[in-house]
Scaffold this motif. Structure first.
Motif, PDB file in Angstrom:
ATOM      1  N   SER A 240       0.837  -1.205   0.000  1.00  0.00           N
ATOM      2  CA  SER A 240       0.000   0.000   0.000  1.00  0.00           C
ATOM      3  C   SER A 240       0.872   1.255   0.000  1.00  0.00           C
ATOM      4  N   ALA A 241       1.924   1.237   0.796  1.00  0.00           N
ATOM      5  CA  ALA A 241       2.807   2.399   0.855  1.00  0.00           C
ATOM      6  C   ALA A 241       3.492   2.608  -0.490  1.00  0.00           C
ATOM      7  N   ARG A 242       3.808   1.489  -1.146  1.00  0.00           N
ATOM      8  CA  ARG A 242       4.441   1.554  -2.461  1.00  0.00           C
ATOM      9  C   ARG A 242       3.492   2.210  -3.459  1.00  0.00           C
ATOM     10  N   ILE A 243       2.229   1.773  -3.431  1.00  0.00           N
ATOM     11  CA  ILE A 243       1.257   2.314  -4.381  1.00  0.00           C
ATOM     12  C   ILE A 243       0.984   3.782  -4.095  1.00  0.00           C
ATOM     13  N   LEU A 244       0.823   4.116  -2.807  1.00  0.00           N
ATOM     14  CA  LEU A 244       0.560   5.512  -2.458  1.00  0.00           C
ATOM     15  C   LEU A 244       1.694   6.404  -2.964  1.00  0.00           C
ATOM     16  N   THR A 245       2.927   5.985  -2.738  1.00  0.00           N
ATOM     17  CA  THR A 245       4.061   6.765  -3.232  1.00  0.00           C
ATOM     18  C   THR A 245       4.002   6.884  -4.754  1.00  0.00           C
ATOM     19  N   GLY A 246       3.680   5.773  -5.395  1.00  0.00           N
ATOM     20  CA  GLY A 246       3.594   5.767  -6.854  1.00  0.00           C
ATOM     21  C   GLY A 246       2.521   6.696  -7.389  1.00  0.00           C
ATOM     22  N   LEU A 247       1.472   6.931  -6.598  1.00  0.00           N
ATOM     23  CA  LEU A 247       0.410   7.844  -7.024  1.00  0.00           C
ATOM     24  C   LEU A 247       0.835   9.307  -6.851  1.00  0.00           C
ATOM     25  N   LEU A 248       1.772   9.545  -5.937  1.00  0.00           N
ATOM     26  CA  LEU A 248       2.199  10.930  -5.667  1.00  0.00           C
ATOM     27  C   LEU A 248       3.324  11.378  -6.597  1.00  0.00           C
ATOM     28  N   ILE A 249       4.116  10.429  -7.056  1.00  0.00           N
ATOM     29  CA  ILE A 249       5.284  10.775  -7.873  1.00  0.00           C
ATOM     30  C   ILE A 249       4.931  11.657  -9.082  1.00  0.00           C
ATOM     31  N   PRO A 250       3.820  11.380  -9.809  1.00  0.00           N
ATOM     32  CA  PRO A 250       3.529  12.224 -10.977  1.00  0.00           C
ATOM     33  C   PRO A 250       3.389  13.709 -10.661  1.00  0.00           C
ATOM     34  N   PHE A 251       3.130  14.077  -9.412  1.00  0.00           N
ATOM     35  CA  PHE A 251       3.012  15.501  -9.079  1.00  0.00           C
ATOM     36  C   PHE A 251       4.380  16.170  -8.946  1.00  0.00           C
ATOM     37  N   MET A 252       5.431  15.368  -8.832  1.00  0.00           N
ATOM     38  CA  MET A 252       6.768  15.953  -8.791  1.00  0.00           C
ATOM     39  C   MET A 252       7.122  16.372 -10.219  1.00  0.00           C
ATOM     40  N   SER A 253       7.457  17.627 -10.380  1.00  0.00           N
ATOM     41  CA  SER A 253       7.657  18.163 -11.721  1.00  0.00           C
ATOM     42  C   SER A 253       8.919  17.599 -12.359  1.00  0.00           C
ATOM     43  N   CYS A 254       8.756  16.700 -13.321  1.00  0.00           N
ATOM     44  CA  CYS A 254       9.908  16.069 -13.944  1.00  0.00           C
ATOM     45  C   CYS A 254      10.561  17.011 -14.948  1.00  0.00           C
ATOM     46  N   SER A 255      11.761  16.647 -15.384  1.00  0.00           N
ATOM     47  CA  SER A 255      12.529  17.569 -16.230  1.00  0.00           C
ATOM     48  C   SER A 255      11.888  17.767 -17.597  1.00  0.00           C
ATOM     49  N   ALA A 256      11.032  16.842 -18.051  1.00  0.00           N
ATOM     50  CA  ALA A 256      10.408  16.994 -19.364  1.00  0.00           C
ATOM     51  C   ALA A 256       9.370  18.116 -19.364  1.00  0.00           C
ATOM     52  N   ARG A 257       8.921  18.521 -18.158  1.00  0.00           N
ATOM     53  CA  ARG A 257       7.931  19.591 -18.101  1.00  0.00           C
ATOM     54  C   ARG A 257       8.598  20.955 -18.199  1.00  0.00           C
ATOM     55  N   LEU A 258       9.882  20.998 -17.851  1.00  0.00           N
ATOM     56  CA  LEU A 258      10.590  22.274 -17.821  1.00  0.00           C
ATOM     57  C   LEU A 258      10.556  23.016 -19.167  1.00  0.00           C
ATOM     58  N   PRO A 259      10.816  22.340 -20.308  1.00  0.00           N
ATOM     59  CA  PRO A 259      10.771  23.074 -21.588  1.00  0.00           C
ATOM     60  C   PRO A 259       9.435  23.776 -21.811  1.00  0.00           C
ATOM     61  N   VAL A 260       8.350  23.140 -21.384  1.00  0.00           N
ATOM     62  CA  VAL A 260       7.040  23.765 -21.566  1.00  0.00           C
ATOM     63  C   VAL A 260       6.967  25.044 -20.740  1.00  0.00           C
ATOM     64  N   TYR A 261       7.412  24.956 -19.475  1.00  0.00           N
ATOM     65  CA  TYR A 261       7.385  26.143 -18.620  1.00  0.00           C
ATOM     66  C   TYR A 261       8.230  27.257 -19.237  1.00  0.00           C
ATOM     67  N   VAL A 262       9.411  26.867 -19.720  1.00  0.00           N
ATOM     68  CA  VAL A 262      10.359  27.876 -20.210  1.00  0.00           C
ATOM     69  C   VAL A 262       9.814  28.590 -21.439  1.00  0.00           C
ATOM     70  N   VAL A 263       9.277  27.807 -22.380  1.00  0.00           N
ATOM     71  CA  VAL A 263       8.753  28.420 -23.605  1.00  0.00           C
ATOM     72  C   VAL A 263       7.600  29.376 -23.278  1.00  0.00           C
ATOM     73  N   PHE A 264       6.683  28.941 -22.443  1.00  0.00           N
ATOM     74  CA  PHE A 264       5.568  29.813 -22.051  1.00  0.00           C
ATOM     75  C   PHE A 264       6.066  31.005 -21.233  1.00  0.00           C
ATOM     76  N   GLY A 265       7.017  30.708 -20.352  1.00  0.00           N
ATOM     77  CA  GLY A 265       7.545  31.761 -19.489  1.00  0.00           C
ATOM     78  C   GLY A 265       8.155  32.880 -20.317  1.00  0.00           C
ATOM     79  N   MET A 266       8.969  32.504 -21.313  1.00  0.00           N
ATOM     80  CA  MET A 266       9.632  33.512 -22.135  1.00  0.00           C
ATOM     81  C   MET A 266       8.617  34.264 -22.982  1.00  0.00           C
ATOM     82  N   ALA A 267       7.582  33.548 -23.447  1.00  0.00           N
ATOM     83  CA  ALA A 267       6.612  34.188 -24.334  1.00  0.00           C
ATOM     84  C   ALA A 267       5.703  35.141 -23.577  1.00  0.00           C
TER      85      ALA A 267
END
Lengths: 90, 731
Positions: free
Chosen positions: B430-457
Motif C-alpha cells: 500500500s505504501a508503495r502504491i501511495l508513493t507511486g500515485l504521488l510521484i507524478p506531481f513531482m515536476s519532472c525535467s520533461a515539463r521544464l521546456p514547456v514552462y520555459v517556452v511559455f515563461g519567455m513568451a
C-alpha cells in the motif's frame, strides 16, 4: 534504592546509551509478529544506540543486530532498566 | 543413480544475509528476474551445471521468519512445502548468527533436505567470533558450510554439497530437536498423532503441520482440510488452541517464539564463542557520521543531489546520442530500404513516424534508468538506503509514509519513470502504491521546456518566478494528496509497521550491481516498452486518419481534440490546439511544445532527406564519434555531479530561437490562461511511460486511478487559478 517496580518503563523512555531487558510486549498484529521475529522476546537485553536527527525513530541493538523503531511502537514494549554498573559502593 | 530431471534448489534466508550474493555467485549470468505468479514480489531464478547435471536455483524472498502473514513469507513457505525442492539452502549471516537462526529453526522444523551456509564468514572472524562448524552440523543434522559469497569463497563446496544431497537426501534431513513449552508441546504431540493417522498429507511432516495449526497458519489448515478425515483433526486443533489460549492468554505466539529462540540460544551457546565486548566496527564508525544528529540530514541531501545529478546529467549525453542515432541513420536507412521496396506512403509513415519514433521514445529512457538502477542498487547493497530511511522517516511520517518513500519522490524531479521503479525499495504494497500515485506531481525535467517556452513568451522577467512556483505547487499538491489519500484511501498505510533493520555496511559486488542494473532495465524495455510503443502507434493512427489529411484539424486527432476542448473552457484554454497539444503530451510532456509549433505555426516537417544521399561510412563514423563524445560528456557530468556548485566544465547555454512560437502563444493565451495551462501541464498524467511503469509495478487498476487522479486534480487547480484570477481582475 529504587524498587524493581519503579524500574519498569516503556522502551521509548530510555535514552541513548541505556540498556533494558524486555519484560512485556503489548503490541498487536503485524508489529508484534515482526518484533518477535527480529528477536525482541522477553528476557532479551535491548540497547539504545541513537536517535534519528529529527527525533524519531530510534536505533536499538538486539542480539547484536541494529534496528530502528518508531517511538510510538517502542512505547508498547516494556523493559526493566539495567543500571549501568552504578553500584560502585558495593 | 542417474537423474533425468535437473536438481532444484531453493535459497532461503533473512534480508541482508547475502542471499542474492550467493545466488549470483552460484548462477553467474544464467539468471532471470520475474514475478511470482499473481504477486508483485520479485522472483529470481537461475541455473548452473555441476558434474554434467543441471541445477536450477530459485531465490526465495528474504524473510525473517516463515509464516503466512506477509506475501514474501507466504511465498517462501509455500515454495518449500509445496514445490518440494531437492535441497533448501539456508543462507545465514555468520556475523549475526542468533537473529538469523530464528528462520533456520523454522526451516529445520519443515524437515526438508537442507544445507546451512554461514555467509560473510570473514566479517564474523573480524568480530572475533569462533564458530564450531562440525559441532553445528552434528547438532542440527544437516551439512553446515562457511562462505564469503562476495569473494566466491565456499561456492564450489556449496555446489558439491548440493549435488551430494540431491543424490542422497537422507543425509541432510534435519533432526527434530526443537521442543516447545510443556503445554504447547503436549498439544503439538496430540495433534501430530492425530495427523499421522490421516491418509493423505502430501508429503508434509505431521509435526510441522501440528505446529503450524497451533500457530493458526492458513496454509497448514488448507492442506489438512483437503484430507477426507480433516474435520475431526481440525476440531481437535481448535479445542487445543482454546485450551492454550486459556493458559497463555494472547501470548501463544510469544511462547512459540520463545521456544524457537530458546533452541537458537542453546545452539549458539554450543557452537559460538565471541569476545565479551564486541569491538567497535568500521560500520559503527560510518554510522556515527551518517546518522549523526546534525550531519545526517545534510549528508543525505548531498548524496541525493549527487544521485539526482548522475541520473540527469550523466545519462543526458547518451540520451541525445540515442535520439540522434534514431532520427538520423536509423530513420535514414529505413527510408532507403523502404524506398527500394517501393513501399507505399502510408507504410513509410507508419514505420518511420509511428514505429521507429515509438521505439526511440522507449530507448531514450534507457540511459537514465540504468544510472538510476545502478545508484539505487549501490545504496541498497551497501546498506546506506536503510540509513536514509532512518534519517528521513519523520519527514515522511506526516504523509503516512515511511522514510523509504523519500528517495523515489526526489527522483521524480528528474524523471517519473525511474522514480516509480524506485518504489520497489518500499516494503509494504500500500505504501508503495501511495508513493507511486504521488510521484507524478513531482515536476519532472520533461515539463521544464514547456514552462520555459511559455515563461519567455508571456511572463518576461517574471518567468523564473513562475517556473519556481510551479515546482512548489507540485510539491504542495503531492503533500496534500498524500495526506488525503493516506487518510481515506490507504488507512492501512498509517498503521503499517516500520521496523527497519540497519545492516552492517559492506562493499557491493560489481557483479551484483551490474546484474541488478541490467535485469531491471531489460524488464522495462520488455514490459513498459511494449505499452509505450502501442500508444505511439495509436497516436500516429489518429494523426493520419482518415488517410491523406493535410490539416491536423481534420484528422481524427483534430476531431478528438475539438471534442475535448470545451472541457478546458472553464480553465481558460478551451481551444482545440491547446487540447490537442495536451493529448499529444501524453507521449512525453516536452511533445506539448513540438505539437504546438506544428499546429500554431504550421512548421514544415523537415525530414526525408533524399534516400540516395546517405553515406554509410559517414553514418558509421558519426555514430561512433557521437558515442565517444557522449561518453566524454557523461564523464564530465559525472565529475561535475561529485563537485556540486562548481562546474568544472562550463558550457555555453544554447539560446534557441522560439520567436515565431512565442508570437503565436501571445496571440492564443493571456498570461492568466497561460498560467492555468502550465498548472495543468504540471499536474496531469506525466506520460505514457510513467503509466506503463505504474501498470507494471502496481497493476493496471492503479495506473488508471493515477491517470484519473492526475486529470481531475489538474483540471480542478487549473480552473481554480483561472477563475480566481478573473475574479481578481488579473486576466
Amino acid at each position: 534504592m529504587a524498587t524493581l517496580e519503579n524500574k519498569r518503563l516503556p522502551l521509548s523512555q530510555l535514552a541513548p546509551g541505556q540498556e533494558g531487558v524486555i519484560v512485556a510486549i503489548r503490541s498487536h498484529g503485524p508489529l508484534r509478529r515482526r518484533l518477535l521475529e527480529m528477536g525482541l522476546v522477553r528476557g532479551e537485553p535491548i540497547f539504545v544506540e541513537r536517535v534519528a536527527p529529527l527525533g524519531d525513530p530510534v536505533e536499538y541493538v538486539v542480539k547484536g543486530s541494529h534496528l530502528s523503531l518508531r517511538r510510538r511502537d517502542a512505547a508498547d514494549i516494556i523493559v526493566e532498566l539495567n543500571e549501568p554498573e552504578a553500584a560502585h559502593d558495593a | 543413480m542417474t537423474r533425468s530431471r535437473p536438481i532444484r534448489v531453493a535459497l532461503a534466508g533473512n534480508p541482508n544475509a547475502g542471499k542474492s550474493t550467493v545466488f549470483n555467485a552460484l548462477t553467474g549470468a544464467h539468471q532471470h528476474v520475474g514475478n511470482w505468479p499473481g504477486k508483485t514480489v520479485e522472483k529470481k531464478e537461475g541455473f548452473f551445471t555441476h558434474r554434467g547435471l543441471k541445477v536450477e536455483v530459485v531465490d526465495l524472498p528474504g524473510t525473517y521468519s516463515l509464516s503466512a502473514y506477509s506475501p514474501e513469507e507466504r511465498i517462501a513457505q509455500a515454495f518449500i512445502t509445496e514445490e518440494h525442492p531437492d535441497v533448501v539452502v539456508n543462507v545465514v549471516d555468520a556475523s549475526n548468527l542468533e537473529r538469523n537462526l530464528y528462520l533456520t529453526a523454522q526451516l529445520l522444523e519443515i524437515g526438508a533436505p537442507m544445507i546451512i551456509v554461514l555467509n560473510v564468514f570473514d566479517v564474523a572472524e573480524q568480530l572475533g567470533y569462533r564458530i564450531d562448524i562440525e559441532r553445528f552440523a552434528r547438532l542440527v543434522g544437516v551439512p553446515v558450510l562457511k562462505a564469503v559469497a562476495s569473494k566466491g569463497v565456499g561456492i564450489d563446496a556449496l555446489r558439491e554439497a548440493i549435488f551430494q544431497i540431491a543424490e542422497t537426501p537422507e543425509s541432510a534431513i534435519p533432526a527434530p530437536t526443537l521442543h516447545y513449552d510443556h503445554e504447547i508441546e503436549r498439544a503439538v504431540r496430540q495433534l501430530t498423532d492425530a495427523l499421522a493417522d490421516l491418509p493423505d498429507l502430501q508429503g508434509y511432516r505431521p509435526r510441522w503441520l501440528a505446529v503450524k495449526l497451533i500457530e493458526g497458519d492458513a496454509q497448514a489448515r488448507r492442506v489438512v482440510s483437503q484430507s477426507p478425515q480433516a474435520a475431526a483433526v481440525l476440531a481437535l486443533a481448535d479445542r487445543l488452541l482454546d485450551k492454550l489460549h486459556r493458559v497463555y492468554g494472547e501470548d501463544v505466539d510469544i511462547a512459540l517464539a520463545d521456544a524457537r529462540y530458546g533452541f537458537v540460544r542453546g545452539l549458539t551457546r554450543q557452537v559460538l564463542t565471541r569476545p565479551q565486548q564486541p569491538p567497535r566496527t568500521f560500520s559503527d564508525r560510518i554510522d556515527q557520521i551518517v546518522t549523526h544528529r546534525w550531519l545526517g540530514i545534510p549528508l543525505f541531501l548531498f548524496l541525493m543531489y549527487v544521485v539526482f545529478n548522475l541520473v540527469q546529467n550523466v545519462a543526458a549525453p547518451f540520451m541525445d546520442w540515442i535520439d540522434a542515432l534514431i532520427s538520423g541513420p536509423v530513420t535514414g536507412w529505413t527510408l532507403v530500404g523502404l524506398h527500394a521496396l517501393h513501399a507505399p506512403g502510408w507504410l513509410v509513415s507508419l514505420v518511420v513516424d509511428g514505429a521507429i519514433a515509438g521505439v526511440g521514445s522507449v530507448l531514450v529512457f534507457v540511459p537514465s534508468l540504468m544510472v538510476m538502477f545502478f545508484a539505487l542498487a549501490f545504496m541498497e547493497d551497501s546498506g546506506y538506503l536503510a540509513r536514509a530511511a532512518f534519517v528521513m522517516d519523520k519527514a515522511m511520517a506526516f504523509l503516512g509514509l515511511n522514510g523509504r518513500a523519500f528517495i523515489p519522490m526526489i527522483l521524480g524531479f528528474g524523471c517519473n519513470v525511474p522514480a516509480v521503479y524506485a518504489t520497489r525499495t518500499i516494503e509494504h504494497r500500500s505504501a508503495r502504491i501511495l508513493t507511486g500515485l504521488l510521484i507524478p506531481f513531482m515536476s519532472c525535467s520533461a515539463r521544464l521546456p514547456v514552462y520555459v517556452v511559455f515563461g519567455m513568451a508571456l511572463f518576461g522577467s517574471r518567468a523564473g518566478l513562475v517556473v519556481w512556483g510551479l515546482y512548489v505547487v507540485g510539491v504542495v499538491v503531492a503533500a496534500l494528496a498524500g495526506w488525503a489519500l493516506a487518510r481515506w484511501a490507504f488507512p492501512d498505510v498509517r498503521k503499517s509497521v516500520f521496523v527497519l533493520e540497519l545492516p552492517r555496511y559492506r562493499w557491493p559486488t560489481p557483479r551484483g550491481l551490474w546484474l541488478h542494473t541490467w535485469e531491471h532495465t531489460e524488464e522495462f524495455v520488455r514490459k513498459a516498452g511494449t505499452v509505450i510503443l502501442g500508444i505511439a502507434l495509436l497516436l500516429w493512427l489518429l494523426l493520419n486518419m482518415p488517410w491523406g489529411v493535410q490539416n491536423p484539424a481534420d484528422s481524427y486527432f483534430g476531431k478528438v481534440s475539438q471534442a475535448v476542448a470545451p472541457l478546458f473552457r472553464p480553465a481558460g484554454f478551451g481551444t482545440w490546439q491547446a487540447a490537442g497539444s495536451l493529448i499529444s503530451g501524453f507521449v512525453a510532456k516536452e511533445v506539448v511544445i513540438s505539437t504546438m509549433s506544428q499546429i500554431y505555426i504550421g512548421e514544415e516537417e523537415a525530414r526525408q532527406p533524399t534516400p540516395a544521399s546517405r553515406d554509410p561510412w559517414a553514418d558509421a563514423r558519426d555514430t561512433l564519434v557521437g558515442l565517444g563524445q557522449a561518453s566524454l560528456d557523461a564523464g564530465k557530468a559525472f565529475l561535475d555531479a561529485l563537485t556540486p556548485g562548481i562546474s568544472l566544465f562550463p558550457h555555453a547555454e544554447d539560446t534557441s530561437n522560439q520567436t515565431a512560437l512565442s508570437r503565436a502563444l501571445r496571440g492564443a493565451f493571456t498570461p492568466l490562461s497561460a498560467l492555468a495551462f502550465l498548472v495543468y501541464v504540471l499536474l496531469y498524467t506525466p506520460c505514457v511511460a510513467t503509466v506503463a511503469a505504474q501498470a507494471q509495478e502496481y497493476g493496471w487498476r492503479w495506473a488508471v486511478v493515477s491517470v484519473g487522479l492526475g486529470l481531475s486534480v489538474a483540471w480542478a487547480l487549473a480552473t481554480g487559478v483561472f477563475q480566481i484570477g478573473r475574479l481578481l481582475g488579473v486576466g
